[in-house]
Design a protein around this motif. Structure first.
Motif, PDB file in Angstrom:
ATOM      1  N   MET A   1      -1.793  34.789 -19.382  1.00  0.00           N
ATOM      2  CA  MET A   1      -0.731  35.100 -20.262  1.00  0.00           C
ATOM      3  C   MET A   1       0.535  35.098 -19.340  1.00  0.00           C
ATOM      4  SD  MET A   1      -0.596  38.869 -21.888  1.00  0.00           S
ATOM      5  CE  MET A   1       0.769  39.378 -22.954  1.00  0.00           C
ATOM      6  N   PRO A   2       1.455  34.635 -19.682  1.00  0.00           N
ATOM      7  CA  PRO A   2       2.749  34.604 -18.978  1.00  0.00           C
ATOM      8  C   PRO A   2       3.261  35.956 -18.639  1.00  0.00           C
ATOM      9  CG  PRO A   2       3.217  33.976 -21.269  1.00  0.00           C
ATOM     10  CD  PRO A   2       1.764  34.174 -21.181  1.00  0.00           C
ATOM     11  N   SER A   3       4.247  35.919 -17.496  1.00  0.00           N
ATOM     12  CA  SER A   3       4.450  37.222 -17.158  1.00  0.00           C
ATOM     13  C   SER A   3       5.623  37.944 -18.212  1.00  0.00           C
ATOM     14  CB  SER A   3       5.420  36.981 -15.809  1.00  0.00           C
ATOM     15  OG  SER A   3       6.178  38.102 -15.554  1.00  0.00           O
ATOM     16  N   GLN A   4       5.542  39.172 -18.241  1.00  0.00           N
ATOM     17  CA  GLN A   4       6.113  39.779 -19.420  1.00  0.00           C
ATOM     18  C   GLN A   4       7.401  40.491 -18.741  1.00  0.00           C
ATOM     19  OE1 GLN A   4       5.853  39.442 -23.053  1.00  0.00           O
ATOM     20  NE2 GLN A   4       4.595  37.918 -21.880  1.00  0.00           N
ATOM     21  N   THR A   5       7.868  40.179 -17.636  1.00  0.00           N
ATOM     22  CA  THR A   5       8.957  40.893 -16.751  1.00  0.00           C
ATOM     23  C   THR A   5      10.304  40.133 -17.485  1.00  0.00           C
ATOM     24  OG1 THR A   5       7.684  41.196 -14.894  1.00  0.00           O
ATOM     25  CG2 THR A   5      10.001  41.217 -14.751  1.00  0.00           C
ATOM     26  N   VAL A   6      11.145  41.172 -17.820  1.00  0.00           N
ATOM     27  CA  VAL A   6      12.331  40.819 -18.256  1.00  0.00           C
ATOM     28  C   VAL A   6      13.289  40.624 -17.025  1.00  0.00           C
ATOM     29  CG1 VAL A   6      14.512  41.101 -19.759  1.00  0.00           C
ATOM     30  CG2 VAL A   6      12.293  41.699 -20.457  1.00  0.00           C
ATOM     31  N   ASN A   7      14.124  39.612 -16.427  1.00  0.00           N
ATOM     32  CA  ASN A   7      14.841  39.603 -15.630  1.00  0.00           C
ATOM     33  C   ASN A   7      16.235  39.429 -15.988  1.00  0.00           C
ATOM     34  OD1 ASN A   7      15.296  39.551 -12.868  1.00  0.00           O
ATOM     35  ND2 ASN A   7      15.138  37.308 -12.661  1.00  0.00           N
ATOM     36  N   VAL A   8      17.224  40.457 -15.101  1.00  0.00           N
ATOM     37  CA  VAL A   8      18.827  40.207 -15.400  1.00  0.00           C
ATOM     38  C   VAL A   8      19.249  39.934 -14.193  1.00  0.00           C
ATOM     39  CG1 VAL A   8      20.757  41.750 -16.119  1.00  0.00           C
ATOM     40  CG2 VAL A   8      18.441  42.044 -17.117  1.00  0.00           C
ATOM     41  N   ILE A   9      20.083  38.994 -14.074  1.00  0.00           N
ATOM     42  CA  ILE A   9      20.897  38.771 -13.080  1.00  0.00           C
ATOM     43  C   ILE A   9      22.244  39.067 -13.321  1.00  0.00           C
ATOM     44  CG2 ILE A   9      21.732  37.026 -11.127  1.00  0.00           C
ATOM     45  CD1 ILE A   9      18.898  35.727 -11.944  1.00  0.00           C
ATOM     46  N   ARG A  10      23.173  39.979 -12.668  1.00  0.00           N
ATOM     47  CA  ARG A  10      24.210  40.251 -12.833  1.00  0.00           C
ATOM     48  C   ARG A  10      25.527  39.351 -12.125  1.00  0.00           C
ATOM     49  NH1 ARG A  10      24.052  43.346 -17.219  1.00  0.00           N
ATOM     50  NH2 ARG A  10      22.668  45.030 -16.942  1.00  0.00           N
ATOM     51  N   TRP A  11      26.612  39.074 -12.795  1.00  0.00           N
ATOM     52  CA  TRP A  11      27.644  38.394 -12.169  1.00  0.00           C
ATOM     53  C   TRP A  11      28.528  39.107 -11.177  1.00  0.00           C
ATOM     54  CZ3 TRP A  11      28.808  33.045 -12.430  1.00  0.00           C
ATOM     55  CH2 TRP A  11      29.865  32.826 -11.726  1.00  0.00           C
ATOM     56  N   THR A  12      28.428  38.822 -10.048  1.00  0.00           N
ATOM     57  CA  THR A  12      29.122  39.597  -8.994  1.00  0.00           C
ATOM     58  C   THR A  12      30.347  38.913  -8.243  1.00  0.00           C
ATOM     59  OG1 THR A  12      27.529  38.483  -7.217  1.00  0.00           O
ATOM     60  CG2 THR A  12      26.668  40.590  -8.269  1.00  0.00           C
ATOM     61  N   GLU A  13      30.565  37.787  -8.693  1.00  0.00           N
ATOM     62  CA  GLU A  13      31.627  37.185  -8.327  1.00  0.00           C
ATOM     63  C   GLU A  13      33.048  37.850  -8.633  1.00  0.00           C
ATOM     64  OE1 GLU A  13      31.699  32.859  -8.344  1.00  0.00           O
ATOM     65  OE2 GLU A  13      29.107  32.951  -8.141  1.00  0.00           O
ATOM     66  N   HIS A  65      17.761  44.998 -27.097  1.00  0.00           N
ATOM     67  CA  HIS A  65      17.191  46.149 -26.992  1.00  0.00           C
ATOM     68  C   HIS A  65      15.723  45.988 -26.770  1.00  0.00           C
ATOM     69  CE1 HIS A  65      20.759  47.802 -28.727  1.00  0.00           C
ATOM     70  NE2 HIS A  65      20.848  46.598 -29.662  1.00  0.00           N
ATOM     71  N   LEU A  66      14.916  46.515 -26.006  1.00  0.00           N
ATOM     72  CA  LEU A  66      13.614  46.166 -25.854  1.00  0.00           C
ATOM     73  C   LEU A  66      12.656  47.267 -26.263  1.00  0.00           C
ATOM     74  CD1 LEU A  66      13.791  44.907 -22.159  1.00  0.00           C
ATOM     75  CD2 LEU A  66      14.054  43.388 -24.366  1.00  0.00           C
ATOM     76  N   PRO A  67      12.137  47.309 -27.681  1.00  0.00           N
ATOM     77  CA  PRO A  67      11.372  48.326 -27.980  1.00  0.00           C
ATOM     78  C   PRO A  67      10.116  48.892 -27.416  1.00  0.00           C
ATOM     79  CG  PRO A  67      11.168  46.353 -29.508  1.00  0.00           C
ATOM     80  CD  PRO A  67      12.314  46.141 -28.607  1.00  0.00           C
ATOM     81  N   GLU A  68       9.438  47.711 -26.749  1.00  0.00           N
ATOM     82  CA  GLU A  68       8.396  48.190 -26.146  1.00  0.00           C
ATOM     83  C   GLU A  68       8.629  49.305 -24.954  1.00  0.00           C
ATOM     84  OE1 GLU A  68       6.127  47.370 -27.953  1.00  0.00           O
ATOM     85  OE2 GLU A  68       6.888  45.559 -28.973  1.00  0.00           O
ATOM     86  N   THR A  69       9.759  49.065 -24.160  1.00  0.00           N
ATOM     87  CA  THR A  69      10.018  49.944 -22.871  1.00  0.00           C
ATOM     88  C   THR A  69      11.124  50.947 -23.376  1.00  0.00           C
ATOM     89  OG1 THR A  69      11.707  48.508 -22.418  1.00  0.00           O
ATOM     90  CG2 THR A  69       9.397  48.093 -21.607  1.00  0.00           C
ATOM     91  N   VAL A  87       7.995  38.416 -25.904  1.00  0.00           N
ATOM     92  CA  VAL A  87       8.748  39.593 -25.614  1.00  0.00           C
ATOM     93  C   VAL A  87       9.357  40.266 -26.796  1.00  0.00           C
ATOM     94  CG1 VAL A  87      10.421  41.152 -24.236  1.00  0.00           C
ATOM     95  CG2 VAL A  87       8.830  39.656 -22.923  1.00  0.00           C
ATOM     96  N   ARG A  88       9.257  41.033 -27.345  1.00  0.00           N
ATOM     97  CA  ARG A  88       9.933  41.651 -28.809  1.00  0.00           C
ATOM     98  C   ARG A  88      11.233  42.258 -28.344  1.00  0.00           C
ATOM     99  NH1 ARG A  88       7.868  43.870 -33.119  1.00  0.00           N
ATOM    100  NH2 ARG A  88       8.316  45.940 -32.509  1.00  0.00           N
ATOM    101  N   HIS A  89      12.313  41.857 -29.081  1.00  0.00           N
ATOM    102  CA  HIS A  89      13.579  42.453 -28.821  1.00  0.00           C
ATOM    103  C   HIS A  89      14.573  42.137 -29.931  1.00  0.00           C
ATOM    104  CE1 HIS A  89      13.484  37.939 -28.465  1.00  0.00           C
ATOM    105  NE2 HIS A  89      14.832  37.975 -28.485  1.00  0.00           N
TER     106      HIS A  89
END
Length: 105
Positions: A1-13, A65-69, A87-89
């Motif tokens: 099963m693939p990873s269920q980790t949602v990853n966010v990378i913020r713009w910092t420039e 919106h991530l209903p599972e978390t 991932v449900r969203h």
């Protein structure tokens, strides 16, 4: 099963990104981005996709919106979201609308 980790990378420039800059970053990763946008306050109901989604916000904002978390993730210009397959969203577009670049893995 693939990873269920949602990853966010913020713009910092200091300067906001251009669409060309974000498209180039995605292309360098071997992604094939396409552009989409929505009007202010548009809403997507809860759903999932059978593919890994990579999104950059070009301008405006959108809240996923991530209903599972119970988590809400607001993305603004330059922010990147990696959403694994299955991932449900849901999503709500911000008050200025949104333009994104999206690709699938």
């Amino acid at each position: 099963m693939p990873s269920q980790t949602v990853n966010v990378i913020r713009w910092t420039e200091n300067e906001p990104p251009t669409e060309a800059t974000l498209r180039e970053r995605m292309t360098r990763e071997g992604l094939h981005p396409y552009r989409w946008g929505n009007a202010p306050h548009d809403v997507y109901g809860v759903h999932s996709h059978p593919y890994h989604k990579v999104i950059y916000v070009v301008r405006g904002s959108i809240t996923f919106h991530l209903p599972e978390t119970g988590e809400d993730i607001t993305l603004r210009a330059g922010d990147r979201l990696e959403l694994p397959a299955g991932v449900r969203h849901a999503a709500t577009v911000g008050p200025q609308g949104v333009v994104c670049l999206e690709a699938h893995r």
